[in-house]
Motif scaffolding. Sequence first.
Motif, short mmCIF file in Angstrom:
data_model
loop_
_atom_site.label_atom_id
_atom_site.label_comp_id
_atom_site.label_asym_id
_atom_site.label_seq_id
_atom_site.Cartn_x
_atom_site.Cartn_y
_atom_site.Cartn_z
N GLY A 245 0.87 -1.20 0.12
CA GLY A 245 -0.20 0.04 -0.01
C GLY A 245 0.88 1.16 0.07
O GLY A 245 0.18 2.39 -0.01
N GLY A 246 2.20 1.17 -0.25
CA GLY A 246 2.96 2.35 -0.24
C GLY A 246 2.75 2.96 -1.37
O GLY A 246 2.37 2.71 -2.70
N LYS A 247 2.82 4.51 -1.10
CA LYS A 247 2.63 5.31 -2.25
C LYS A 247 3.91 5.68 -3.14
O LYS A 247 4.43 6.36 -2.86
CB LYS A 247 2.04 6.99 -1.79
CG LYS A 247 0.85 6.53 -0.74
CD LYS A 247 0.84 7.99 -0.43
CE LYS A 247 -0.67 7.96 0.73
NZ LYS A 247 -0.95 9.07 1.44
N VAL A 248 3.98 4.69 -4.13
CA VAL A 248 5.30 4.81 -4.86
C VAL A 248 4.88 4.86 -6.33
O VAL A 248 4.18 3.95 -6.97
CB VAL A 248 5.85 3.32 -4.76
CG1 VAL A 248 7.23 3.30 -5.73
CG2 VAL A 248 6.39 3.19 -3.30
N LYS A 249 5.42 5.93 -6.91
CA LYS A 249 5.12 5.96 -8.24
C LYS A 249 6.78 5.98 -9.28
O LYS A 249 7.51 6.51 -8.55
CB LYS A 249 4.51 7.42 -8.74
CG LYS A 249 4.41 7.63 -10.03
CD LYS A 249 3.33 8.79 -10.49
CE LYS A 249 3.03 8.85 -12.11
NZ LYS A 249 2.15 10.12 -12.23
N LEU A 250 6.56 4.77 -10.17
CA LEU A 250 7.79 4.69 -10.86
C LEU A 250 7.83 5.50 -12.08
O LEU A 250 6.95 5.72 -12.69
CB LEU A 250 7.79 3.36 -11.16
CG LEU A 250 7.92 2.37 -10.01
CD1 LEU A 250 7.88 0.78 -10.55
CD2 LEU A 250 8.95 2.50 -9.15
N PHE A 251 9.14 6.28 -12.22
CA PHE A 251 9.36 6.88 -13.67
C PHE A 251 10.59 6.27 -14.23
O PHE A 251 11.67 6.52 -13.66
CB PHE A 251 9.53 8.41 -13.38
CG PHE A 251 8.48 9.39 -12.86
CD1 PHE A 251 7.86 10.13 -13.56
CD2 PHE A 251 7.99 9.23 -11.30
CE1 PHE A 251 6.67 10.78 -13.09
CE2 PHE A 251 6.99 10.11 -10.81
CZ PHE A 251 6.32 10.56 -11.66
N VAL A 252 10.22 5.37 -15.25
CA VAL A 252 11.23 4.51 -15.82
C VAL A 252 11.64 5.24 -17.25
O VAL A 252 10.94 5.85 -17.68
CB VAL A 252 10.79 3.01 -15.97
CG1 VAL A 252 10.66 2.40 -14.55
CG2 VAL A 252 9.60 2.99 -16.80
N ASN A 253 12.87 4.87 -17.54
CA ASN A 253 13.35 5.32 -18.78
C ASN A 253 13.45 6.88 -18.65
O ASN A 253 13.31 7.68 -19.53
CB ASN A 253 12.63 5.14 -20.07
CG ASN A 253 12.80 3.61 -20.49
OD1 ASN A 253 13.91 3.12 -20.52
ND2 ASN A 253 11.65 2.90 -20.79
N CYS A 254 13.94 7.36 -17.62
CA CYS A 254 14.12 8.85 -17.29
C CYS A 254 15.62 9.20 -16.73
O CYS A 254 16.05 8.48 -15.72
CB CYS A 254 13.09 9.30 -16.18
SG CYS A 254 11.18 8.94 -16.68
N MET A 255 16.02 10.04 -17.49
CA MET A 255 17.66 10.32 -17.51
C MET A 255 17.62 11.46 -16.66
O MET A 255 17.30 12.71 -17.24
CB MET A 255 18.34 10.36 -18.77
CG MET A 255 19.85 10.35 -18.56
SD MET A 255 20.54 8.71 -18.19
CE MET A 255 22.26 9.04 -18.18
N VAL A 256 18.01 11.47 -15.35
CA VAL A 256 18.18 12.80 -14.64
C VAL A 256 19.34 13.70 -15.14
O VAL A 256 20.45 13.25 -15.20
CB VAL A 256 18.18 12.39 -13.19
CG1 VAL A 256 18.46 13.72 -12.33
CG2 VAL A 256 16.77 11.58 -12.43
N ARG A 257 19.02 15.10 -15.34
CA ARG A 257 19.85 15.99 -15.58
C ARG A 257 20.66 16.47 -14.29
O ARG A 257 21.90 16.73 -14.26
CB ARG A 257 19.02 16.97 -16.55
CG ARG A 257 20.29 17.99 -16.79
CD ARG A 257 19.54 19.24 -17.27
NE ARG A 257 18.87 18.93 -18.57
CZ ARG A 257 19.60 19.09 -19.90
NH1 ARG A 257 20.96 19.24 -20.15
NH2 ARG A 257 19.29 18.57 -21.03
N GLU A 258 19.69 16.98 -13.40
CA GLU A 258 20.05 17.80 -12.35
C GLU A 258 19.15 17.67 -11.21
O GLU A 258 18.01 17.33 -11.43
CB GLU A 258 20.67 19.20 -12.68
CG GLU A 258 19.22 20.01 -13.30
CD GLU A 258 19.56 21.29 -13.48
OE1 GLU A 258 20.50 21.92 -13.04
OE2 GLU A 258 18.83 22.03 -14.21
#
Length: 574
Positions: A245-258
């Motif tokens: 039940g944890g509030k976890v949203k996945l953002f995949v294929n996402c390259m963090v810039r900064e």
Amino acid sequence: MQIKESSEVYDVIIVGSGAGGGMATKQLADAGFNVAVVEAGPFFDPADPETMTQLKWAYESPRRGKATKFRNFGAYDMAYGGFSVEGEPYTVEKGTEFRWFRSRMLGGRTNHWGRISLRFGPMDFKHKDVDGLGENWPISYDDVKPYYDKVDKLIGVFGTNEGLPNDPDGFFLPPPKPRLHELFYINGAKKSGVPVIPGRLSMLTKKINNDRGVCFYCGQCSRSCSVYADFSAGSCLIFPAQKSGGKVKLFVNCMVREVTTDSEGKATGVSYISKDDRKEYKLRGKVVVLAASACSSARILLNSKSKQHPNGLGNSSDVVGKYLHDSTGASRAGFVPDLMNRKVSYNEDGVGGMHVYSPWWGDNSKLDFPRGYHIEVGGGMGNPNYGFAMNPNDFNQFFGLKVGGYGDSLRDDVKKYYGSVVGMAGRGESIARKENYCEIDPTTVDEFGIPVLKFNYKHSEYEIKQAKHMQDTFEEIIHNMGGQPIGDKPGAERDYGLHPPGDIIHEVGTTRMGDDPRTSVTNKFNQLHDVDNVFIVDAGPFTSQADKNCTWTILALSWRASDYIIEQLKQQNI
């Protein structure tokens, strides 16, 4: 360029989904916080029939499992990425060497690692007190022990309590019995005074909960486990956090810039490039947790420049990227004639890794190098694929044996010689030095327009002398087994077979932990000295490596940092 910004403000944004990121996700989500997880690679579930490779034969691979440029350890090693990632270059200063392994997938490197799960010992946190080299950690083993205990119980690790002073005991599941080649190693090592104890690997030999199965000895753990019997961050931490039940949203294929900041220099979230549409997005959050790996997190910080942080986020000390160091590594294999013509009458089942290993036994005060190493053992009669351990050229060249050919003669020789080779690999501690570092290359960007890292790294005489000791030990043990070493013994001209920096994939130290903000990046709770709502929970904060693999310590420190974040958020201090 227009950048789309999220309307939702997350309690915590976690960059990276490997050991550190997975543990932070579980602890923070279980505590009721709204968590966003940003991963540079695709979604991956080893139980998904579309991606599951665990129970496929080598001949089902177009290349029989052979490695490729972008699958460095073979088609059945579950790592999307490698030392070369298409579109994501890095550079190396001329005259130096570094190999940077990246795994681009949910769960990161924990999908394919060897699951060797060793605690650092009391001496490992305070080694400067012993030999005067490097720096002591600002924390001790006693600070981390409660979290090691928790990790043992949550994830599961087999082994035995041995009472060794710098190889701490834990809460262990029953270990598997030694296989035949390991019995030979035990006898050979003991003749040289080298101790051998059961391995300590995070694979379930006993049921611990209803979410995970028990190892059934297919021996293919590097493919990641379809029944979740071994530890991977996705299957053992992130998925349970979502399930509970944890509030976890996945953002995949996402390259963090900064990491983005406000006018006061405080973190407000992250910006990333979506690999799906190549557009830039911003996520907003109260706390940012970097767990992208030691070098990737350093890269993000160095690229996060602003008026308030002109040298990069958290880098007022100019230490981000400095003190990079990797485990040492050297190896040797031997042909043991007594293991020829084997009948499979002794148990050959087992996990995808070593059932026994040798913890460091030496007294460095009597040796010409500081710090130690452990020995990992390989061999046996596991499921062969391309490049399995019977090279006819070795037998022909080094032992004068006519091996190989085609048809029946090849089949006969495989049966005769397969399983007769025993390998040993040393994995040891190098000294953290400021002159080994990564920095931003001002002339090179990746395919997303993000400036890349440039590495500057050289081994010292300490590491080279340690590798010589490894080779001497390996050769002696092979002879003790009644075997013959394969190939010429590496000499000084080859640095005694010492692997290049980065090759062991245990890089640590780029955002080192310390009490003094002038000489370190994070405090003892993995929190940036300069920005109190940014934490780093990969191996970057390690003040020093040990002669142990680093994953169990990443997990323990991430849990410890997560407890601190929970406390600080509840008190509204960050």
